[in-house]
Design an enzyme around this catalytic site. Sequence first.
Site, short mmCIF file in Angstrom:
data_model
loop_
_atom_site.label_atom_id
_atom_site.label_comp_id
_atom_site.label_asym_id
_atom_site.label_seq_id
_atom_site.Cartn_x
_atom_site.Cartn_y
_atom_site.Cartn_z
N ARG A 192 0.63 50.93 5.51
CA ARG A 192 -0.52 50.57 4.68
C ARG A 192 -1.80 51.02 5.37
O ARG A 192 -1.74 51.61 6.45
CB ARG A 192 -0.55 49.07 4.42
CG ARG A 192 -0.70 48.23 5.67
CD ARG A 192 -0.56 46.75 5.34
NE ARG A 192 -0.62 45.96 6.58
CZ ARG A 192 -0.25 44.71 6.67
NH1 ARG A 192 0.23 44.09 5.61
NH2 ARG A 192 -0.33 44.05 7.80
N THR A 194 -4.80 51.60 7.61
CA THR A 194 -4.98 51.25 9.02
C THR A 194 -6.36 51.60 9.55
O THR A 194 -6.62 51.46 10.73
CB THR A 194 -3.99 52.01 9.91
OG1 THR A 194 -4.23 53.40 9.72
CG2 THR A 194 -2.56 51.68 9.58
N TRP A 205 -3.19 66.74 10.17
CA TRP A 205 -2.73 67.43 8.96
C TRP A 205 -3.12 68.89 8.99
O TRP A 205 -2.38 69.76 8.55
CB TRP A 205 -3.30 66.75 7.71
CG TRP A 205 -2.56 65.50 7.39
CD1 TRP A 205 -3.01 64.22 7.55
CD2 TRP A 205 -1.22 65.39 6.91
NE1 TRP A 205 -2.04 63.33 7.18
CE2 TRP A 205 -0.92 64.01 6.78
CE3 TRP A 205 -0.22 66.31 6.57
CZ2 TRP A 205 0.30 63.54 6.33
CZ3 TRP A 205 1.00 65.85 6.12
CH2 TRP A 205 1.25 64.48 6.00
N SER A 258 2.92 68.96 1.52
CA SER A 258 1.84 68.47 0.68
C SER A 258 2.26 67.19 -0.06
O SER A 258 1.48 66.25 -0.20
CB SER A 258 1.45 69.57 -0.31
OG SER A 258 0.65 69.04 -1.34
N HIS A 261 2.16 64.30 2.35
CA HIS A 261 0.77 63.94 2.55
C HIS A 261 0.28 63.08 1.38
O HIS A 261 -0.34 62.03 1.58
CB HIS A 261 -0.05 65.24 2.66
CG HIS A 261 -1.42 65.04 3.21
ND1 HIS A 261 -2.27 66.10 3.47
CD2 HIS A 261 -2.11 63.93 3.54
CE1 HIS A 261 -3.41 65.62 3.94
NE2 HIS A 261 -3.34 64.32 4.00
N ARG A 293 -8.97 60.69 -3.78
CA ARG A 293 -7.96 61.59 -3.26
C ARG A 293 -7.28 62.42 -4.34
O ARG A 293 -6.76 63.48 -4.07
CB ARG A 293 -6.90 60.81 -2.49
CG ARG A 293 -7.46 60.14 -1.24
CD ARG A 293 -6.38 59.35 -0.55
NE ARG A 293 -6.89 58.59 0.59
CZ ARG A 293 -7.09 59.12 1.78
NH1 ARG A 293 -6.83 60.39 1.99
NH2 ARG A 293 -7.54 58.37 2.77
N CYS A 400 -2.85 56.60 16.00
CA CYS A 400 -2.57 55.27 15.47
C CYS A 400 -1.05 55.07 15.47
O CYS A 400 -0.31 55.86 14.89
CB CYS A 400 -3.12 55.18 14.05
SG CYS A 400 -2.24 54.11 12.93
N CYS A 403 0.84 54.61 12.18
CA CYS A 403 0.90 55.87 11.44
C CYS A 403 1.91 56.81 12.10
O CYS A 403 2.62 57.55 11.44
CB CYS A 403 -0.46 56.56 11.41
SG CYS A 403 -1.84 55.47 11.09
#
Length: 475
Positions: A192, A194, A205, A258, A261, A293, A400, A403
């Site tokens: 979730r 962060t 990325w 992609s 992502h 996004r 993180c 993550c």
Amino acid sequence: MTQGVWCSFQTDLVMMKKKLLPLVLLLLLSVSGCADSRCFCQVTGDLDDCTCDVETIDGFNNDQLFSKLQTLLESDYFRFYKVNLNKACPFWTVRSHCGLKDCAVQPCSPNEVPEGIRSSSHNKYSAELNEQPVDCEQAGHLGAVDVSLSDETREALLNWSRHDDEAERFCVVDDEESPDSQYVDLLLNPERFTAYRGPEAWQIWNSIYEENCFKPYTIKRPLIPNLFHSSSGSEAKTFYSWLEGQCVEKRAFYRLISGLHASINIHLSARYLLDDSWFQKKWGHNVSEFRQRFDSELTAGEGPKRLRNLYFLFLIELRALAKALPVFQQPSFRLYTGRPEEDRRHKELLLHILQLARSFPLHFDETSLFAGDEKEAAKLKEDIRLAFLNISRIMDCVGCFKCRLWGKLQTQGLGTALKILFSERQIEALPTSSSKRPSFQLSRQEISSLLNAFGRISTSIRELKNFRSLLAEER
Ligand SMILES: *[C@@H]1O[C@H](CO)[C@@H](O)[C@H](O)[C@H]1NC(C)=O
Ligand SMILES: *[C@@H]1O[C@H](CO)[C@@H](O)[C@H](O)[C@H]1NC(C)=O
Ligand SMILES: *[C@@H]1O[C@H](CO)[C@@H](O)[C@H](O)[C@H]1NC(C)=O
């Protein structure tokens, strides 16, 4: 294609709205799916490179697959995932130590905190962290991984590894064997929001796309954040015509990344930290984050393409599950946790889910993907394997920790899916008697990551439904 035409057609119509209101209203009604939200205007109909459409996937996932898969993933076999979160980033210095902070301050008992974290946080903790902005502090807090396990679980996990060691394995990922690896309870560490974002997250990325997607430097990806408004349409055009020129597998590779992502961003928008006060933390959908996004206007048309790539990723992993069925049907295969009754039930559920995957009607054209001439296919398989290996090493650079956990799990899951797709022949050749050494095997980590990664994608598709109705409500 036709949807795209409809979208711009409809925008023109809106311009003329005043003059032709009654007629326009009628027309608008007929294209209301498009008017509802610009996030979804092109996300419908057929997907490229396969004979499948979005609506069929939605129905299949949301009504048949999703809840069964969630039940399976809550079982002990799947919820405990062994991972090494303490590898050093091999490519650049990870400057921010946000992720380490929480572990340094949290009262973890010493043997719960791996050596790697303990020692590195001691050197770098004090000076650097004082300079970190508030955002970083939050990222450190929200991004920490809860590594606590009950004593009972700990003992059971020891039994698991004893069992797994006895089973013959010939393909061990180095991560699993490392003393730094530890079991993490995935249910305690949901994927979730962060607060991990900004330049560092972007660098991750970016290096995945720029250096590991078979793309030459001269071809620019559309919509690189900093160039956001200045980026011209011609860049996107060059990019997509380059992509079209690639063989179907390399094109697929780009689209898978992609899609991954996109999926991660959907989770972060769907479990956004909406309220962070001293007496409660509330997580939920943040529609404006989602729109930023994925709205086609706010992302220069990229958002809907990303969502289509998510569906593509879903299909690839679904296909891998369907192909893997014989591996799990072998009588000797167990979802071992040391509790035979439970193990048997979960194996049944797993087989049921795989049968369901197999029953899905609209798969890829069998001759188009992963099926070129043998020599070429072998080269391609190796290229893609190496690119994946590299991407999982890039995950060690994610500052993180939560993550990093989910990033590693999902890349391993996708890697496993591709391993299955590239091994069709070996899977077909699996011996029927258990006395022979099988020609294809999956380790516990591969199985767990495969199903958990697919669970994430399935959840994303389910969340799209929620966002669709939230966006419709807003109007
Ligand atoms: C681990 O295995 C031992 C010996 O087989 C058994 O006695 C013990 O109950 C098991 N522990 C757990 C938590 O399953
Ligand atoms: C692996 O990724 C790094 C960092 O993005 C890059 O510099 C390197 O060229 C990649 N190596 C391979 C073999 O793709
Ligand atoms: C939703 O996300 C946006 C950023 O996209 C943020 O500015 C806003 O505060 C968030 N809303 C809530 C309720 O947290």
